[in-house]
Write an enzyme that holds these catalytic residues in place. Sequence first.
Site, mmCIF file in Angstrom:
data_model
loop_
_atom_site.group_PDB
_atom_site.id
_atom_site.type_symbol
_atom_site.label_atom_id
_atom_site.label_comp_id
_atom_site.label_asym_id
_atom_site.label_seq_id
_atom_site.Cartn_x
_atom_site.Cartn_y
_atom_site.Cartn_z
ATOM 1 N N LYS A 1 4.705 1.891 9.183
ATOM 2 C CA LYS A 1 3.776 0.762 9.140
ATOM 3 C C LYS A 1 4.518 -0.515 8.746
ATOM 4 O O LYS A 1 4.348 -1.565 9.374
ATOM 5 C CB LYS A 1 2.631 1.048 8.153
ATOM 6 C CG LYS A 1 1.637 2.084 8.690
ATOM 7 C CD LYS A 1 0.611 2.538 7.647
ATOM 8 C CE LYS A 1 -0.329 3.583 8.261
ATOM 9 N NZ LYS A 1 -1.319 4.113 7.305
ATOM 10 N N GLN B 1 -2.564 3.865 1.152
ATOM 11 C CA GLN B 1 -2.344 5.074 1.947
ATOM 12 C C GLN B 1 -3.039 6.263 1.287
ATOM 13 O O GLN B 1 -2.910 6.489 0.087
ATOM 14 C CB GLN B 1 -0.828 5.339 2.073
ATOM 15 C CG GLN B 1 -0.460 6.496 2.969
ATOM 16 C CD GLN B 1 -0.824 6.268 4.439
ATOM 17 O OE1 GLN B 1 -0.833 5.135 4.919
ATOM 18 N NE2 GLN B 1 -1.144 7.333 5.146
ATOM 19 N N ASP C 1 -8.100 -1.500 6.534
ATOM 20 C CA ASP C 1 -8.539 -0.203 7.054
ATOM 21 C C ASP C 1 -10.049 -0.162 7.318
ATOM 22 O O ASP C 1 -10.539 0.786 7.934
ATOM 23 C CB ASP C 1 -8.227 0.905 6.033
ATOM 24 C CG ASP C 1 -6.897 1.590 6.289
ATOM 25 O OD1 ASP C 1 -6.522 1.749 7.461
ATOM 26 O OD2 ASP C 1 -6.237 1.991 5.295
#
Length: 306
Positions: free
Chosen positions: A53, A97, A120
Amino acid sequence: MTATILDGAKVAADIRRETADAAAALASRGFVPGLSVIVAGDDPASQVYVRNKEKSAREAGIRAETLRFPATVTEAMLLAEIGRLNADEEVDAILVQLPLPGGIQSSRILEAIDPAKDVDGFHPVNAGRLVQGKRAPVPCTPAGIMELLRREDVPLRGVRAVVLGRSDIVGKPMATLLTKADATVTVAHSKTRDLPAICREADLLVAAIGRPAFVTAEFIRPGAVVVDVGINRIATAAEVARCFPGDEAKTEAFAAKGSLLVGDVHPADVKERASRYTPVPGGVGPLTIALLLSNTVDLCRARRRL
Ligand code: GUN
């Protein structure tokens, strides 16, 4: 029927190029989009994901940093870090994460993120806005799948779609997005009665149940479009023989590496039954990262009213 591939890797590369152009345009006006990734513990898969990422973000011209914490991190430490990032004018996007180390309540961490920086789309405010059809960051994996289906001209209006899996990260937002696109959506899961028969009704089957090669021929309507969200590591010869029967290249790769990746869909069965499908690897995985980058740029524009 021999199915053709829905090329997630190619679509992801296109999106990344477009996102890099958009980031460059913002940078030329003095706004470099900023992404901060938090990872805690030493889950090897998470370490690989966050490295990818950060690297992909930098390649797209996004200012990216990864903040690493040991497995012994406390909720209070993570909340303090998120508070700092929420207040940092240079940070447009925050990603925590998952999974977090045991003992940490993920929902408390995710709910601490400023919804305007929630790349997200996992904050309950954004999840609710998505359900109500309001502007919100969309979770990267389902957003990437929608973009793939759109760019590959897969029809959605009026089709029967089955989403296999009901997670907050994939299944629930996927069902919401497909409903919004006028598909008729069924959410099926591990407790669904007669799961193969339900899945076999699908013109479009999205498998996100997290079990290796779980979706076999009897789940797949002949000619269906099949999207495989799973990334599962298999590490026994019996599993390799079941998932890749007669595939010498895979057998050799397993002998060399000791494990192989397989999706939630049986790779040989899907080729026999589907019309189009996403391979693993190279299908949905690259799209998730591409949409993380484009979500970051979108948040930068929205926050700075550009
Ligand atoms: N872990 C597995 N998938 C995801 C994702 O899309 N976002 C985050 N933050 N963690 C994950």
